[in-house]
Design an enzyme around this catalytic site. Sequence first.
Site, PDB file in Angstrom:
ATOM      1  N   SER A 192       0.821  -1.201   0.000  1.00 50.98           N
ATOM      2  CA  SER A 192       0.000   0.000   0.000  1.00 50.98           C
ATOM      3  C   SER A 192       0.867   1.267   0.000  1.00 50.98           C
ATOM      4  CB  SER A 192      -0.965  -0.055   1.194  1.00 50.98           C
ATOM      5  OG  SER A 192      -2.110   0.652   0.868  1.00 50.98           O
ATOM      6  N   LYS A 196       4.212   2.041  -2.397  1.00 50.36           N
ATOM      7  CA  LYS A 196       4.612   3.242  -3.137  1.00 50.36           C
ATOM      8  C   LYS A 196       6.064   3.567  -2.755  1.00 50.36           C
ATOM      9  CE  LYS A 196       0.035   5.289  -1.919  1.00 50.36           C
ATOM     10  NZ  LYS A 196      -0.998   4.681  -2.675  1.00 50.36           N
ATOM     11  N   TRP A 283     -10.253   0.817  -4.565  1.00 55.40           N
ATOM     12  CA  TRP A 283      -9.614   2.101  -4.228  1.00 55.40           C
ATOM     13  C   TRP A 283      -8.229   2.172  -4.894  1.00 55.40           C
ATOM     14  CZ3 TRP A 283     -11.106   6.648  -2.886  1.00 55.40           C
ATOM     15  CH2 TRP A 283     -10.336   7.520  -2.120  1.00 55.40           C
ATOM     16  N   HIS A 335      -7.962  -5.474   0.364  1.00 52.85           N
ATOM     17  CA  HIS A 335      -6.659  -4.854   0.550  1.00 52.85           C
ATOM     18  C   HIS A 335      -5.905  -5.489   1.726  1.00 52.85           C
ATOM     19  CE1 HIS A 335      -4.142  -1.360  -0.107  1.00 52.85           C
ATOM     20  NE2 HIS A 335      -4.180  -1.047   1.173  1.00 52.85           N
TER      21      HIS A 335
END
Length: 354
Positions: A192, A196, A283, A335
């Site tokens: 998540s 990144k 999302w 997620h």
Amino acid sequence: MLQEKLKERTLPPLPVVSSEEEWEDVRKNLLRQFCREEYGLPLPEAQSVTVQVITEDTNCLAGKAHFYKLRLTTRVQGQDFSFPVEAVVPYRPEPVPAFVCISFFEHVPNFSLPAEDVVDAGFAAFSFHYTDITTDDGDFSTGLAGLLGKGDRSEEAPGKLMMWAWAAQRVMDALQNFPGVDPARVAVVGHSRLGKAALVAGALDTRFTLVIANESGCSGAALSRGKIGEDIRAITKTFPFWFCPAYGAYAGREEELPFDQHALLALCAPRYAYVCSASEDLWADPTSEFLSCVAASPAWKALGKPGFSAPDRLPEVGDAFGDGSIGYHLRAGAHGLLREDWLHFLAFFRRHLA
Ligand code: GCU
């Protein structure tokens, strides 16, 4: 079919190169753009990194591995910055490949790191807790942010993702000379927001041979143009501190970005990259993560590498594509970073680099 889908995204094309030397120049320019417009300018490298063993257990996992609780002290711009790292290193006759985990957890193992599976597959894992580096908020006066950034929030000043990436690089520094570990085979992994950060670390530091972004979504592996779920407006409103302030200008103006996120993946070329999505994680947007792999593939192909190898259709739940230089899987569910995801990473790492 996938090329048609990509056309709809109107992505800025990746620069065309014909040799690794040319790619190095192009890569540096592209990286500079990402730093200036999105993540902020890189922090200075460390002059030195010293590793202190705080505690260790030679019988970890019933004797299969060596557990370490470490403290890394980095010397940077004449100042010291230190943070804890926990690790498991399997007992093997030869140095083992390793994962550097940018983690939501303080300890090894944890809910997102199945240490026994990792060890059984012949890998070491080194993990640090992200807020031991800098807080996950707009406070730039403490931790690494206070030490190196001095509260700077000018347009190109580094955001928090850049700082977590910096710490992963310092763990990599420590692994250059760590008992039982092969520094030429080290992956950086995050989930998540930390996926990144893993992508940023992999873009900055070519010593990482594999870069794994688990459900990294918006401003991670997912294309920004045409993305559903979170977009640049949403992310820079809630988490402006992850980025440089200049990134906020692209809220609702994705089309004006000089690059898209497939180019961040491409910065891993000719090394390996791995992207994963979860079917219910809208999302993050699995389709935009997958198409980013497709769009990044030519960067590898231009260098004579296989690129992304997948059928000419969108992925189905349960698909895993591990043949090429970019691996991808789409697992069922929400997620999260699960053991199932790790088993895919381990298989990919073993297949290409073990
Ligand atoms: C939020 C954020 C995402 C991020 C995620 C996470 O959902 O909007 O961009 O990836 O947090 O880090 O769990």
